[in-house]
Design an enzyme around this catalytic site. Structure first.
Site: not given
Ligand code: HSE
Length: 310
Positions: A132, A185
Protein backbone atom coordinates in the site's frame (compact mmCIF):
# COMPACT_ATOMS: atom_id res chain seq x y z
CA UNK A 1 3.12 -27.65 -9.10
CA UNK A 2 -0.58 -27.33 -8.17
CA UNK A 3 -2.44 -25.05 -10.56
CA UNK A 4 -5.56 -24.81 -8.39
CA UNK A 5 -7.00 -21.27 -8.42
CA UNK A 6 -7.61 -19.69 -5.01
CA UNK A 7 -10.25 -16.94 -4.87
CA UNK A 8 -10.22 -14.23 -2.19
CA UNK A 9 -12.78 -11.52 -1.33
CA UNK A 10 -10.95 -8.41 -0.08
CA UNK A 11 -13.51 -5.97 1.36
CA UNK A 12 -13.78 -2.22 1.44
CA UNK A 13 -12.69 -0.55 4.66
CA UNK A 14 -13.08 2.84 6.23
CA UNK A 15 -10.16 4.50 7.95
CA UNK A 16 -9.52 7.39 10.36
CA UNK A 17 -13.12 7.24 11.72
CA UNK A 18 -12.93 10.73 13.09
CA UNK A 19 -9.95 11.26 15.34
CA UNK A 20 -7.86 8.16 14.49
CA UNK A 21 -5.91 9.41 11.48
CA UNK A 22 -3.72 6.59 10.08
CA UNK A 23 -4.61 4.57 13.19
CA UNK A 24 -8.24 3.39 13.17
CA UNK A 25 -9.85 1.20 10.54
CA UNK A 26 -13.07 -0.72 10.14
CA UNK A 27 -13.86 -3.57 7.76
CA UNK A 28 -17.04 -3.17 5.71
CA UNK A 29 -19.05 -6.19 4.58
CA UNK A 30 -19.44 -4.98 0.99
CA UNK A 31 -18.38 -3.98 -1.65
CA UNK A 32 -15.23 -6.07 -2.13
CA UNK A 33 -12.53 -6.86 -4.69
CA UNK A 34 -11.96 -10.41 -5.87
CA UNK A 35 -8.37 -11.55 -6.16
CA UNK A 36 -7.73 -14.95 -7.73
CA UNK A 37 -4.35 -16.60 -7.88
CA UNK A 38 -2.52 -19.83 -8.57
CA UNK A 39 1.01 -21.07 -8.21
CA UNK A 40 3.24 -21.00 -11.30
CA UNK A 41 6.86 -22.22 -11.54
CA UNK A 42 8.35 -18.74 -11.09
CA UNK A 43 7.73 -15.00 -11.41
CA UNK A 44 4.61 -12.89 -10.96
CA UNK A 45 2.00 -12.44 -13.69
CA UNK A 46 -1.17 -10.33 -13.78
CA UNK A 47 -3.34 -12.01 -16.39
CA UNK A 48 -6.41 -9.77 -16.07
CA UNK A 49 -7.78 -6.68 -14.33
CA UNK A 50 -11.51 -6.00 -14.55
CA UNK A 51 -14.16 -3.90 -12.84
CA UNK A 52 -14.56 -0.18 -12.04
CA UNK A 53 -11.35 1.78 -12.66
CA UNK A 54 -9.52 -1.27 -14.09
CA UNK A 55 -8.14 0.81 -16.98
CA UNK A 56 -6.32 3.07 -14.49
CA UNK A 57 -4.50 0.19 -12.76
CA UNK A 58 -1.06 -0.95 -13.87
CA UNK A 59 -0.46 -4.53 -15.03
CA UNK A 60 3.22 -4.24 -14.23
CA UNK A 61 3.74 -6.76 -11.37
CA UNK A 62 6.50 -4.59 -9.91
CA UNK A 63 4.15 -1.61 -9.58
CA UNK A 64 0.77 -3.21 -8.85
CA UNK A 65 -0.11 -3.39 -5.14
CA UNK A 66 -1.57 -6.93 -5.44
CA UNK A 67 1.63 -8.43 -6.81
CA UNK A 68 3.91 -6.29 -4.63
CA UNK A 69 2.08 -7.72 -1.59
CA UNK A 70 2.25 -11.26 -3.02
CA UNK A 71 6.01 -10.85 -3.54
CA UNK A 72 6.49 -9.59 0.03
CA UNK A 73 4.75 -12.67 1.50
CA UNK A 74 6.56 -15.09 -0.84
CA UNK A 75 9.90 -13.55 0.16
CA UNK A 76 9.19 -13.86 3.90
CA UNK A 77 8.16 -17.50 3.42
CA UNK A 78 11.14 -18.35 1.16
CA UNK A 79 8.60 -19.68 -1.34
CA UNK A 80 10.03 -21.55 -4.34
CA UNK A 81 7.22 -20.71 -6.75
CA UNK A 82 5.67 -17.73 -8.54
CA UNK A 83 2.03 -16.61 -8.72
CA UNK A 84 -0.39 -15.70 -11.49
CA UNK A 85 -3.23 -13.37 -10.42
CA UNK A 86 -6.54 -12.12 -11.80
CA UNK A 87 -8.00 -8.98 -10.24
CA UNK A 88 -11.68 -7.99 -10.29
CA UNK A 89 -12.19 -4.59 -8.69
CA UNK A 90 -15.42 -4.07 -6.78
CA UNK A 91 -14.13 -0.89 -5.11
CA UNK A 92 -13.16 1.84 -7.51
CA UNK A 93 -9.82 3.63 -6.99
CA UNK A 94 -10.00 7.14 -5.50
CA UNK A 95 -13.13 6.36 -3.45
CA UNK A 96 -11.90 6.61 0.16
CA UNK A 97 -13.14 3.05 0.68
CA UNK A 98 -9.71 1.46 0.83
CA UNK A 99 -9.49 0.42 -2.82
CA UNK A 100 -5.70 0.19 -3.01
CA UNK A 101 -5.70 -1.28 0.52
CA UNK A 102 -8.09 -4.04 -0.59
CA UNK A 103 -5.82 -4.87 -3.53
CA UNK A 104 -2.75 -5.00 -1.29
CA UNK A 105 -4.53 -6.92 1.47
CA UNK A 106 -6.13 -9.35 -1.01
CA UNK A 107 -2.72 -10.02 -2.59
CA UNK A 108 -1.05 -10.59 0.77
CA UNK A 109 -3.88 -12.82 1.98
CA UNK A 110 -3.87 -14.82 -1.27
CA UNK A 111 -0.11 -15.43 -0.95
CA UNK A 112 -0.63 -16.33 2.72
CA UNK A 113 -3.02 -19.12 1.65
CA UNK A 114 -0.75 -20.28 -1.19
CA UNK A 115 2.19 -20.50 1.23
CA UNK A 116 0.26 -22.69 3.67
CA UNK A 117 -0.75 -19.95 6.17
CA UNK A 118 2.59 -20.07 7.99
CA UNK A 119 3.05 -16.33 8.68
CA UNK A 120 1.34 -14.69 11.68
CA UNK A 121 -1.56 -12.55 10.42
CA UNK A 122 0.05 -9.36 11.77
CA UNK A 123 2.99 -10.03 9.45
CA UNK A 124 0.60 -10.52 6.53
CA UNK A 125 -0.85 -7.10 7.41
CA UNK A 126 2.65 -5.61 7.36
CA UNK A 127 3.35 -7.11 3.90
CA UNK A 128 0.11 -5.53 2.65
CA UNK A 129 0.99 -2.19 4.29
CA UNK A 130 4.33 -2.12 2.48
CA UNK A 131 2.56 -2.69 -0.84
CA UNK A 132 0.00 0.00 0.00
CA UNK A 133 2.90 2.32 0.83
CA UNK A 134 4.52 1.72 -2.53
CA UNK A 135 1.41 2.69 -4.48
CA UNK A 136 0.03 5.49 -2.27
CA UNK A 137 3.34 7.12 -1.38
CA UNK A 138 3.24 6.63 2.40
CA UNK A 139 2.99 3.45 4.42
CA UNK A 140 -0.30 3.46 6.27
CA UNK A 141 -1.89 0.24 7.51
CA UNK A 142 -5.26 1.61 8.62
CA UNK A 143 -7.03 0.11 5.58
CA UNK A 144 -5.06 -3.12 5.11
CA UNK A 145 -5.32 -4.07 8.81
CA UNK A 146 -9.14 -4.22 8.95
CA UNK A 147 -9.24 -5.63 5.42
CA UNK A 148 -7.23 -8.66 6.57
CA UNK A 149 -8.27 -8.96 10.23
CA UNK A 150 -11.88 -7.76 9.98
CA UNK A 151 -13.63 -5.69 12.66
CA UNK A 152 -12.29 -2.45 14.13
CA UNK A 153 -8.50 -2.19 14.18
CA UNK A 154 -5.99 0.07 15.85
CA UNK A 155 -2.41 0.52 14.70
CA UNK A 156 -0.76 0.81 18.10
CA UNK A 157 2.64 1.48 16.52
CA UNK A 158 4.23 1.45 13.09
CA UNK A 159 7.80 0.95 14.36
CA UNK A 160 7.74 -1.72 15.74
CA UNK A 161 4.56 -2.70 13.93
CA UNK A 162 1.67 -3.70 16.19
CA UNK A 163 -2.02 -3.90 15.37
CA UNK A 164 -4.98 -4.62 17.69
CA UNK A 165 -8.45 -5.82 16.75
CA UNK A 166 -11.81 -5.18 18.45
CA UNK A 167 -15.11 -6.81 17.54
CA UNK A 168 -17.55 -3.93 16.79
CA UNK A 169 -21.03 -3.87 18.39
CA UNK A 170 -23.50 -6.09 16.49
CA UNK A 171 -26.09 -3.31 16.12
CA UNK A 172 -23.65 -0.92 14.47
CA UNK A 173 -24.94 -0.41 10.91
CA UNK A 174 -23.04 1.38 8.16
CA UNK A 175 -24.17 3.51 5.27
CA UNK A 176 -21.56 4.26 2.64
CA UNK A 177 -22.28 6.93 0.02
CA UNK A 178 -19.87 7.39 -2.85
CA UNK A 179 -20.40 10.54 -4.94
CA UNK A 180 -19.06 10.62 -8.47
CA UNK A 181 -15.87 12.45 -7.51
CA UNK A 182 -12.33 11.04 -7.49
CA UNK A 183 -9.99 11.97 -4.63
CA UNK A 184 -6.55 10.38 -4.71
CA UNK A 185 -5.09 9.72 -1.25
CA UNK A 186 -1.75 11.14 -2.37
CA UNK A 187 -3.50 14.45 -3.27
CA UNK A 188 -5.62 14.45 -0.10
CA UNK A 189 -2.48 14.15 2.01
CA UNK A 190 -0.94 17.22 0.38
CA UNK A 191 -3.64 19.50 1.85
CA UNK A 192 -2.98 18.42 5.46
CA UNK A 193 -1.29 20.77 7.93
CA UNK A 194 2.24 19.80 8.96
CA UNK A 195 1.69 20.79 12.59
CA UNK A 196 -1.35 20.74 14.87
CA UNK A 197 -2.08 22.95 17.88
CA UNK A 198 -2.06 21.32 21.32
CA UNK A 199 -5.81 21.98 21.74
CA UNK A 200 -6.49 19.89 18.63
CA UNK A 201 -4.22 17.15 19.93
CA UNK A 202 -6.19 17.09 23.20
CA UNK A 203 -9.46 16.86 21.23
CA UNK A 204 -8.14 13.93 19.16
CA UNK A 205 -6.75 12.01 22.15
CA UNK A 206 -10.06 12.40 23.99
CA UNK A 207 -12.20 11.37 21.03
CA UNK A 208 -10.01 8.48 19.89
CA UNK A 209 -9.66 6.93 23.34
CA UNK A 210 -13.38 7.23 24.01
CA UNK A 211 -14.16 5.68 20.60
CA UNK A 212 -12.12 2.62 21.57
CA UNK A 213 -13.97 2.46 24.90
CA UNK A 214 -17.34 2.78 23.10
CA UNK A 215 -16.45 0.05 20.58
CA UNK A 216 -15.43 -2.28 23.39
CA UNK A 217 -18.50 -1.63 25.52
CA UNK A 218 -20.94 -1.52 22.60
CA UNK A 219 -22.15 1.99 23.51
CA UNK A 220 -23.52 3.27 20.19
CA UNK A 221 -24.44 6.73 21.49
CA UNK A 222 -20.89 7.16 22.78
CA UNK A 223 -19.55 5.98 19.40
CA UNK A 224 -21.57 8.82 17.88
CA UNK A 225 -20.12 11.38 20.28
CA UNK A 226 -16.58 10.04 19.90
CA UNK A 227 -16.24 10.27 16.12
CA UNK A 228 -14.86 13.76 15.67
CA UNK A 229 -12.04 15.35 13.73
CA UNK A 230 -10.88 18.96 14.00
CA UNK A 231 -7.76 18.55 11.86
CA UNK A 232 -7.99 16.21 8.87
CA UNK A 233 -11.57 16.39 7.62
CA UNK A 234 -11.64 20.21 7.91
CA UNK A 235 -8.46 20.37 5.79
CA UNK A 236 -10.00 18.07 3.17
CA UNK A 237 -13.59 19.22 3.09
CA UNK A 238 -13.20 21.29 -0.07
CA UNK A 239 -12.10 18.17 -1.98
CA UNK A 240 -15.63 16.77 -1.63
CA UNK A 241 -18.42 19.06 -2.83
CA UNK A 242 -21.52 19.07 -0.57
CA UNK A 243 -19.81 16.95 2.11
CA UNK A 244 -21.26 18.91 5.02
CA UNK A 245 -24.78 18.91 3.54
CA UNK A 246 -24.53 15.14 3.03
CA UNK A 247 -23.43 14.59 6.65
CA UNK A 248 -26.23 16.84 7.88
CA UNK A 249 -28.82 14.89 5.86
CA UNK A 250 -27.55 11.61 7.32
CA UNK A 251 -27.84 13.00 10.86
CA UNK A 252 -31.35 14.34 10.23
CA UNK A 253 -32.44 10.90 9.00
CA UNK A 254 -31.25 8.86 11.96
CA UNK A 255 -27.47 8.44 11.75
CA UNK A 256 -25.61 8.46 15.06
CA UNK A 257 -22.70 10.14 13.30
CA UNK A 258 -21.59 10.92 9.74
CA UNK A 259 -18.05 11.63 8.57
CA UNK A 260 -15.61 11.61 5.68
CA UNK A 261 -14.49 8.06 4.88
CA UNK A 262 -10.68 7.85 4.81
CA UNK A 263 -9.30 10.51 2.50
CA UNK A 264 -12.69 10.78 0.73
CA UNK A 265 -14.82 11.32 -1.21
CA UNK A 266 -17.06 8.64 0.34
CA UNK A 267 -19.34 9.78 3.14
CA UNK A 268 -19.90 7.35 5.99
CA UNK A 269 -22.78 7.17 8.42
CA UNK A 270 -23.10 4.92 11.46
CA UNK A 271 -26.57 4.03 12.67
CA UNK A 272 -28.25 1.78 15.21
CA UNK A 273 -29.70 -1.20 13.33
CA UNK A 274 -32.06 -1.99 16.19
CA UNK A 275 -33.84 1.37 15.96
CA UNK A 276 -33.26 2.90 12.50
CA UNK A 277 -33.34 2.03 8.82
CA UNK A 278 -30.11 2.49 6.87
CA UNK A 279 -32.01 2.78 3.58
CA UNK A 280 -33.62 6.06 4.73
CA UNK A 281 -30.23 7.52 5.66
CA UNK A 282 -28.71 6.31 2.37
CA UNK A 283 -31.51 7.85 0.28
CA UNK A 284 -31.17 11.20 2.07
CA UNK A 285 -27.42 11.39 1.38
CA UNK A 286 -27.81 10.26 -2.21
CA UNK A 287 -30.47 12.95 -2.73
CA UNK A 288 -28.06 15.70 -1.64
CA UNK A 289 -25.53 14.69 -4.28
CA UNK A 290 -28.15 13.99 -7.00
CA UNK A 291 -29.80 17.38 -6.47
CA UNK A 292 -26.41 18.96 -7.03
CA UNK A 293 -25.84 17.10 -10.29
CA UNK A 294 -23.61 14.32 -8.95
CA UNK A 295 -24.29 10.61 -9.26
CA UNK A 296 -23.90 8.72 -6.00
CA UNK A 297 -23.67 5.00 -5.22
CA UNK A 298 -24.85 3.88 -1.80
CA UNK A 299 -24.40 0.72 0.26
CA UNK A 300 -26.41 -0.10 3.38
CA UNK A 301 -24.11 -2.60 4.96
CA UNK A 302 -22.48 -4.00 8.10
CA UNK A 303 -19.11 -4.19 9.76
CA UNK A 304 -17.15 -6.93 8.02
CA UNK A 305 -15.04 -9.95 8.89
CA UNK A 306 -12.17 -9.09 6.54
CA UNK A 307 -10.55 -11.10 3.73
CA UNK A 308 -12.11 -14.48 3.15
CA UNK A 309 -11.77 -17.36 0.73
CA UNK A 310 -14.65 -17.67 -1.72
N1 HSE B 1 -5.38 7.41 6.73
C1 HSE B 1 -5.27 7.60 5.32
C2 HSE B 1 -5.57 9.06 5.00
C3 HSE B 1 -6.23 6.69 4.64
O1 HSE B 1 -6.55 9.60 5.54
O2 HSE B 1 -4.81 9.65 4.23
C4 HSE B 1 -6.36 6.82 3.18
O3 HSE B 1 -7.35 5.93 2.72
Amino acid sequence: MSDEWVKIAAPATTSNIGAGFDTFGLAIHEPYDIIEGRKIPSGLVISSIEGPGADTITRDPEKNSVTIAVAEVLKRCNADFGVEVKITKGIRPGSGMGSSGASAAGGAYLAHILTGETLPLNEVVLCAAKAEGFTSGTMHADNVAPCILGGFTIIRSYEPFEVLRIEPPKDLGLVVALPDVVVLTSEARKVLPEKVPINDLVYHVGHSTSLVYAMMTGDLALIGRSVGDVVFEPARKNLVPHLKEAEKAAMEHGAIVSFLGGSGPCVMAFYDKSTHKGEIIAESVKKVFNENGLKCDVWVTDCGTGCRRL
